[in-house]
Enzyme design. Structure first.
Site, PDB file in Angstrom:
ATOM      1  N   TYR A  66       0.843  -1.206   0.000  1.00 37.83           N
ATOM      2  CA  TYR A  66       0.000   0.000   0.000  1.00 37.83           C
ATOM      3  C   TYR A  66       0.881   1.259   0.000  1.00 37.83           C
ATOM      4  O   TYR A  66       0.392   2.361  -0.238  1.00 37.83           O
ATOM      5  CB  TYR A  66      -0.937   0.042   1.215  1.00 37.83           C
ATOM      6  CG  TYR A  66      -1.934  -1.091   1.298  1.00 37.83           C
ATOM      7  CD1 TYR A  66      -2.254  -1.870   0.183  1.00 37.83           C
ATOM      8  CD2 TYR A  66      -2.577  -1.389   2.497  1.00 37.83           C
ATOM      9  CE1 TYR A  66      -3.157  -2.918   0.273  1.00 37.83           C
ATOM     10  CE2 TYR A  66      -3.494  -2.431   2.589  1.00 37.83           C
ATOM     11  CZ  TYR A  66      -3.769  -3.192   1.479  1.00 37.83           C
ATOM     12  OH  TYR A  66      -4.682  -4.216   1.581  1.00 37.83           O
ATOM     13  N   HIS A 128      -0.021 -11.990   1.677  1.00 35.14           N
ATOM     14  CA  HIS A 128      -1.005 -11.204   0.920  1.00 35.14           C
ATOM     15  C   HIS A 128      -1.641 -11.990  -0.243  1.00 35.14           C
ATOM     16  O   HIS A 128      -2.831 -11.833  -0.515  1.00 35.14           O
ATOM     17  CB  HIS A 128      -0.328  -9.928   0.392  1.00 35.14           C
ATOM     18  CG  HIS A 128      -1.250  -8.776   0.196  1.00 35.14           C
ATOM     19  ND1 HIS A 128      -0.873  -7.488   0.377  1.00 35.14           N
ATOM     20  CD2 HIS A 128      -2.560  -8.719  -0.163  1.00 35.14           C
ATOM     21  CE1 HIS A 128      -1.893  -6.684   0.120  1.00 35.14           C
ATOM     22  NE2 HIS A 128      -2.931  -7.413  -0.202  1.00 35.14           N
TER      23      HIS A 128
HETATM   24  N1  LIG Z   1      -6.121  -8.371   1.179  1.00 35.50           N
HETATM   25  C1  LIG Z   1      -6.332  -7.764   0.027  1.00 35.50           C
HETATM   26  O1  LIG Z   1      -5.909  -8.230  -1.052  1.00 35.50           O
HETATM   27  C2  LIG Z   1      -7.122  -6.478   0.023  1.00 35.50           C
HETATM   28  C3  LIG Z   1      -7.668  -5.993  -1.172  1.00 35.50           C
HETATM   29  C4  LIG Z   1      -8.414  -4.830  -1.117  1.00 35.50           C
HETATM   30  C5  LIG Z   1      -8.613  -4.151   0.067  1.00 35.50           C
HETATM   31  N2  LIG Z   1      -8.053  -4.639   1.217  1.00 35.50           N
HETATM   32  C6  LIG Z   1      -8.215  -3.911   2.511  1.00 35.50           C
HETATM   33  O2  LIG Z   1      -9.584  -3.667   2.761  1.00 35.50           O
HETATM   34  C7  LIG Z   1      -9.799  -2.279   2.983  1.00 35.50           C
HETATM   35  C8  LIG Z   1     -11.199  -1.879   2.573  1.00 35.50           C
HETATM   36  O3  LIG Z   1     -11.431  -2.205   1.212  1.00 35.50           O
HETATM   37  P1  LIG Z   1     -12.538  -1.435   0.364  1.00 35.50           P
HETATM   38  O4  LIG Z   1     -12.155  -0.021   0.262  1.00 35.50           O
HETATM   39  O5  LIG Z   1     -12.752  -2.196  -0.887  1.00 35.50           O
HETATM   40  O6  LIG Z   1     -13.810  -1.574   1.347  1.00 35.50           O
HETATM   41  P2  LIG Z   1     -15.311  -1.040   1.339  1.00 35.50           P
HETATM   42  O7  LIG Z   1     -15.629  -0.795   2.762  1.00 35.50           O
HETATM   43  O8  LIG Z   1     -16.219  -1.970   0.642  1.00 35.50           O
HETATM   44  O9  LIG Z   1     -15.308   0.304   0.532  1.00 35.50           O
HETATM   45  C9  LIG Z   1     -14.831   1.457   1.061  1.00 35.50           C
HETATM   46  C10 LIG Z   1     -15.639   2.583   0.442  1.00 35.50           C
HETATM   47  O10 LIG Z   1     -16.881   2.636   1.090  1.00 35.50           O
HETATM   48  C11 LIG Z   1     -17.227   3.970   1.366  1.00 35.50           C
HETATM   49  N3  LIG Z   1     -17.721   4.037   2.752  1.00 35.50           N
HETATM   50  C12 LIG Z   1     -17.062   3.676   3.880  1.00 35.50           C
HETATM   51  N4  LIG Z   1     -17.806   3.890   4.955  1.00 35.50           N
HETATM   52  C13 LIG Z   1     -18.974   4.402   4.512  1.00 35.50           C
HETATM   53  C14 LIG Z   1     -20.143   4.844   5.177  1.00 35.50           C
HETATM   54  N5  LIG Z   1     -20.268   4.782   6.510  1.00 35.50           N
HETATM   55  N6  LIG Z   1     -21.159   5.307   4.400  1.00 35.50           N
HETATM   56  C15 LIG Z   1     -21.049   5.358   3.064  1.00 35.50           C
HETATM   57  N7  LIG Z   1     -19.955   4.971   2.379  1.00 35.50           N
HETATM   58  C16 LIG Z   1     -18.923   4.497   3.102  1.00 35.50           C
HETATM   59  C17 LIG Z   1     -15.954   4.787   1.236  1.00 35.50           C
HETATM   60  O11 LIG Z   1     -16.153   5.860   0.362  1.00 35.50           O
HETATM   61  P3  LIG Z   1     -15.613   7.339   0.811  1.00 35.50           P
HETATM   62  O12 LIG Z   1     -14.116   7.249   0.821  1.00 35.50           O
HETATM   63  O13 LIG Z   1     -16.158   8.211  -0.265  1.00 35.50           O
HETATM   64  O14 LIG Z   1     -16.199   7.591   2.157  1.00 35.50           O
HETATM   65  C18 LIG Z   1     -14.914   3.845   0.658  1.00 35.50           C
HETATM   66  O15 LIG Z   1     -14.406   4.283  -0.582  1.00 35.50           O
HETATM   67  C19 LIG Z   1      -8.660  -1.613   2.209  1.00 35.50           C
HETATM   68  O16 LIG Z   1      -8.393  -0.304   2.629  1.00 35.50           O
HETATM   69  C20 LIG Z   1      -7.512  -2.565   2.488  1.00 35.50           C
HETATM   70  O17 LIG Z   1      -6.931  -2.265   3.746  1.00 35.50           O
HETATM   71  C21 LIG Z   1      -7.334  -5.801   1.214  1.00 35.50           C
END
Ligand SMILES: NC(=O)c1ccc[n+]([C@@H]2O[C@H](COP(=O)([O-])OP(=O)(O)OC[C@H]3O[C@@H](n4cnc5c(N)ncnc54)[C@H](OP(=O)(O)O)[C@@H]3O)[C@@H](O)[C@H]2O)c1
Length: 324
Positions: A66, A128
């Protein structure tokens, strides 16, 4: 009294849910390297605000690729200087990057991170990805796991697990592993419950906690206007209905759904108010539970929707690296 959700891992350690600040996705550096020019002030400030205002344990999800160690380090420095959160009030997950080879092996990685971030230990370390295309890593997945086991025995890492593993990958790991992975972090939400065939049931049956990344994808997909399907509308109408009934937000409905499906949500936001509301979501209503038939209905409506993966394009991108 502030009450956080906890899951008990297969080694009896407890883990807090949700992870409210994943420092990948919205903070991720696409150019795959950290420079003074792409330093992310928002990330640093959001971490500090969460340390200041988030009650209980702050669960942070990080990974080598990241490229956010500088921001994380600066936020932790402020945390120490201002005595905001004690070490035991932080849960830090990190991931060993087998794809780009940010570090040659887990021992080098963990020794660097705990010193650089001044953390003493990591709470959870994951592999990962289940493959090792990185040219500077000469270890197999079995050998990487053996190093993770050493780190665990030395106390530098409290728990070890994997990410993006399929049933086949987990079965293969079992052949050589002494310690069972405590978690498998995969993409998971009602529109995508099996990143790979049978993974949800396998992890439940084998007591490997699923950590869901992209748990809120149905909501973000709908609010982005990308999903105009009838099934998407039905799904969202039902989430609206539950949000109205329980007087909670749509996101909270999905966070509660995820937890009631025995899955730990790993979410994030660029907006600190959302990070805080996700972190604190259980505070006002610790005894609230969606009814079993409501959980079942969310699953059914999710299954009616076409499977959609937020990260498929990344997987394709990584696979294209394998071809070269
Ligand atoms: N292991 C892996 O390969 C892998 C892969 C991908 C991700 N990850 C991890 O998982 C984390 C989360 O992934 P993701 O971003 O895909 O998760 P997600 O929770 O499905 O999506 C996050 C998005 O949801 C919105 N959001 C969050 N809280 C909200 C709320 N209360 N109300 C409305 N919208 C909301 C945010 O938009 P806004 O920013 O506009 O608020 C954000 O862009 C990453 O940061 C990373 O640490 C791991």
């Amino acid at each position: 009294m502030f009450k956080q959700f906890t899951f008990t891992l297969n080694n009896t350690n407890k883990i807090i849910a949700p992870s409210s600040i994943g420092i990948g996705s919205v903070y991720f550096k696409m150019e795959m390297r950290s420079t003074a020019e792409n330093y992310n002030e928002t990330l640093k400030n959001n971490l500090i605000k969460l340390f200041e205002q988030g009650k209980g344990v702050i669960h942070i999800d990080c990974a080598a690729n990241y490229n956010v160690y500088p921001e994380f380090k600066d936020a932790l420095k402020v945390n120490t200087e201002r005595q905001l959160k004690k070490r035991e009030e932080l849960w830090v997950t990190d991931k060993f990057d087998t794809f780009l080879g940010t570090f040659p092996d887990p021992i080098t990685h963990v020794n660097f991170v705990i010193k650089e971030l001044n953390l003493n230990y990591l709470d959870l370390m994951l592999i990962h990805y289940p493959v090792v295309p990185a040219k500077n890593i000469s270890l197999s997945i079995a050998e990487i796991w053996a190093q993770m086991e050493t780190l665990k025995k030395e106390g530098k890492v409290k728990n070890i697990g994997v990410s993006n593993f399929s049933v086949k990958d987990l079965e293969k790991l079992k052949e050589t592993a002494v310690i069972k992975p405590v978690v498998n972090q995969i993409e998971w939400n009602p529109y995508f419950m099996n990143q790979t065939l049978g993974i949800y049931d396998y992890c439940q049956e084998n007591n490997i906690l699923i950590e869901a990344y992209s748990p809120l994808y149905p909501i973000t997909l709908s609010s982005s206007g990308e999903d105009v399907s009838e099934e998407g509308k039905n799904f969202n109408n039902y989430i609206d209905l539950l949000a109205f009934k329980y007087e909670i937000t749509n996101s909270e409905v999905l966070l509660r759904y995820t937890i009631q499906m025995n899955v730990l949500p790993v979410t994030t936001s660029s907006n600190i108010e959302r990070v805080l509301s996700n972190h604190n979501f259980n505070n006002d209503r610790p005894d609230l539970r969606l009814a079993d038939e409501e959980v079942k209905k969310i699953t059914e409506l999710g299954k009616e929707h076409a499977q959609v993966s937020k990260y498929e394009k990344f997987v394709k991108y990584f696979e294209s690296l394998l071809d070269n």
